[in-house]
Design a protein around this motif. Structure first.
Motif, PDB file in Angstrom:
ATOM      1  N   GLY A 286      11.565  -5.640 105.062  1.00  0.00           N
ATOM      2  CA  GLY A 286      11.501  -6.869 105.822  1.00  0.00           C
ATOM      3  C   GLY A 286      11.962  -8.126 105.113  1.00  0.00           C
ATOM      4  O   GLY A 286      11.544  -9.225 105.459  1.00  0.00           O
ATOM      5  N   TYR A 287      12.845  -8.028 104.121  1.00  0.00           N
ATOM      6  CA  TYR A 287      13.293  -9.256 103.450  1.00  0.00           C
ATOM      7  C   TYR A 287      14.211 -10.069 104.345  1.00  0.00           C
ATOM      8  O   TYR A 287      14.387 -11.266 104.145  1.00  0.00           O
TER       9      TYR A 287
ATOM     10  N   THR B 187      16.210  -5.256  89.579  1.00  0.00           N
ATOM     11  CA  THR B 187      14.977  -4.564  89.992  1.00  0.00           C
ATOM     12  C   THR B 187      14.509  -4.980  91.385  1.00  0.00           C
ATOM     13  O   THR B 187      13.840  -4.218  92.061  1.00  0.00           O
ATOM     14  N   GLY B 188      14.810  -6.213  91.776  1.00  0.00           N
ATOM     15  CA  GLY B 188      14.306  -6.707  93.056  1.00  0.00           C
ATOM     16  C   GLY B 188      12.831  -7.043  93.026  1.00  0.00           C
ATOM     17  O   GLY B 188      12.229  -7.261  94.076  1.00  0.00           O
ATOM     18  N   SER B 189      12.234  -7.089  91.838  1.00  0.00           N
ATOM     19  CA  SER B 189      10.803  -7.410  91.753  1.00  0.00           C
ATOM     20  C   SER B 189      10.583  -8.641  90.878  1.00  0.00           C
ATOM     21  O   SER B 189      11.342  -8.883  89.936  1.00  0.00           O
TER      22      SER B 189
ATOM     23  N   LYS C 272      21.172  -9.816  90.718  1.00  0.00           N
ATOM     24  CA  LYS C 272      21.850  -8.793  91.514  1.00  0.00           C
ATOM     25  C   LYS C 272      20.929  -8.214  92.589  1.00  0.00           C
ATOM     26  O   LYS C 272      21.337  -7.324  93.323  1.00  0.00           O
ATOM     27  N   SER C 273      19.706  -8.704  92.669  1.00  0.00           N
ATOM     28  CA  SER C 273      18.746  -8.167  93.645  1.00  0.00           C
ATOM     29  C   SER C 273      18.436  -9.203  94.704  1.00  0.00           C
ATOM     30  O   SER C 273      18.572 -10.394  94.487  1.00  0.00           O
ATOM     31  N   THR C 274      17.970  -8.718  95.831  1.00  0.00           N
ATOM     32  CA  THR C 274      17.308  -9.605  96.773  1.00  0.00           C
ATOM     33  C   THR C 274      15.810  -9.339  96.643  1.00  0.00           C
ATOM     34  O   THR C 274      15.387  -8.289  96.169  1.00  0.00           O
ATOM     35  N   TYR C 275      15.024 -10.336  97.045  1.00  0.00           N
ATOM     36  CA  TYR C 275      13.581 -10.251  96.853  1.00  0.00           C
ATOM     37  C   TYR C 275      12.873 -10.409  98.189  1.00  0.00           C
ATOM     38  O   TYR C 275      13.316 -11.161  99.055  1.00  0.00           O
ATOM     39  N   GLN C 276      11.768  -9.687  98.286  1.00  0.00           N
ATOM     40  CA  GLN C 276      10.954  -9.822  99.491  1.00  0.00           C
ATOM     41  C   GLN C 276      10.154 -11.119  99.378  1.00  0.00           C
ATOM     42  O   GLN C 276       9.481 -11.351  98.382  1.00  0.00           O
TER      43      GLN C 276
END
Ligand SMILES: [Zn+2]
Length: 275
Positions: free
Chosen positions: A4-5, A178-180, A200-204
């Motif tokens: 759901g990001y 990592t996205g975290s 390089k990540s998207t984050y929730q």
């Protein structure tokens, strides 16, 4: 997306290889292709200034207002398509989009052979990033949490670093994959003053960041997303990069929910859906 990001509803799926069955230009029919995921207007401020992946009116395959590829058929403009060389099997070609995203880093910043480069995160994208950065000859380490991820990194002849071994303020370039928030925090601590942090990540949701320290250390932050397809195809054709080791499993489309469950298991890096 499933977490759901981004508020997308529709058919998921944006990494694919397929065959053209219908096209205005009949010469495309029957060709095996991969496709760039941003469908752009060619008219807006961003398009006219050479930033088509940032088109203000874009739709994005399986992500923004455009049904994706977990389906029997999907649609893209011919200008988005790239022909897949005959020597490249589907299992490799399906990685073109994420490999292109990995290569975007080198479109954006220069990695010098003498650079110390740290990739934080060895999931799907982290592995591809590590394989592409290794080609620059830089002094590369990869932070991998899971044993399976560590094995894959080592199998490519690359060096793994544990979280405890990361020396702070040492690395010229740090790639966060990592996205975290924890991963970001690790990456932030590792980068040296005036070094570059590649995001390089998207984050929730939203993330809390100490921006004062980034100002004080004069850190360059580079957001990085979609990249060039042709080099990605070339690197796989010459087998300089081999993403097939990431494949854990393969499912038919009517078992797609099982495929999602499998993909969510720890250490599972890539699950293919065959349509
Ligand atoms: Zn546009």
């Amino acid at each position: 997306l499933v977490k759901g990001y981004y508020p997308y509803t529709g058919i998921l799926g944006h990494e694919f290889v397929g065959e053209v069955v219908e096209a205005q230009d009949a010469s495309w029919i029957g060709r095996r292709v991969v496709g760039e995921i941003n469908v752009v207007c060619h008219r807006c401020e961003q398009c006219r200034n050479g930033r088509p992946t940032h088109c203000e009116n874009r739709t994005v395959l399986g992500i923004v207002r455009r049904d994706g590829t977990f389906a029997e058929y999907t649609q893209l403009p011919l200008t988005n398509l790239h022909r897949v060389p005959d020597s490249l099997p589907d299992e490799l070609a399906v990685f073109t989009e994420p490999l292109a995203a990995a290569l975007e880093i080198q479109q954006q910043i220069q990695i010098k052979p003498a650079d110390r480069v740290l990739v934080v995160g060895a999931g799907r994208l982290g592995q591809l990033i590590a394989q592409t950065l290794a080609l620059t000859g830089c002094d590369l380490r990869v932070v991998a949490r899971h044993v399976r991820q560590q094995e894959l990194v080592r199998a490519r002849g690359l060096k793994v670093l544990s979280e405890e071994e990361i020396q702070p303020w040492r690395w010229d370039v740090v790639v966060e994959a990592t996205g975290s928030p924890d991963g970001f925090s690790l990456a932030r601590q590792a980068v040296r003053p005036r070094g570059t942090l590649v995001m390089k990540s998207t984050y929730q949701g939203e993330m809390s960041v100490n921006f004062s320290s980034i100002v004080v250390d004069e850190i360059n932050i580079v957001g990085s997303r979609c990249g060039p397809f042709e080099p990605a195809l070339r690197l796989m054709e010459s087998r300089q990069v081999d993403p097939t080791v990431l494949i854990s499993d393969e499912f038919k489309l009517d078992e797609a929910l099982k495929a999602f469950e499998r993909a969510a298991q720890p250490g599972v890096l890539k699950v293919l859906v065959e349509i």
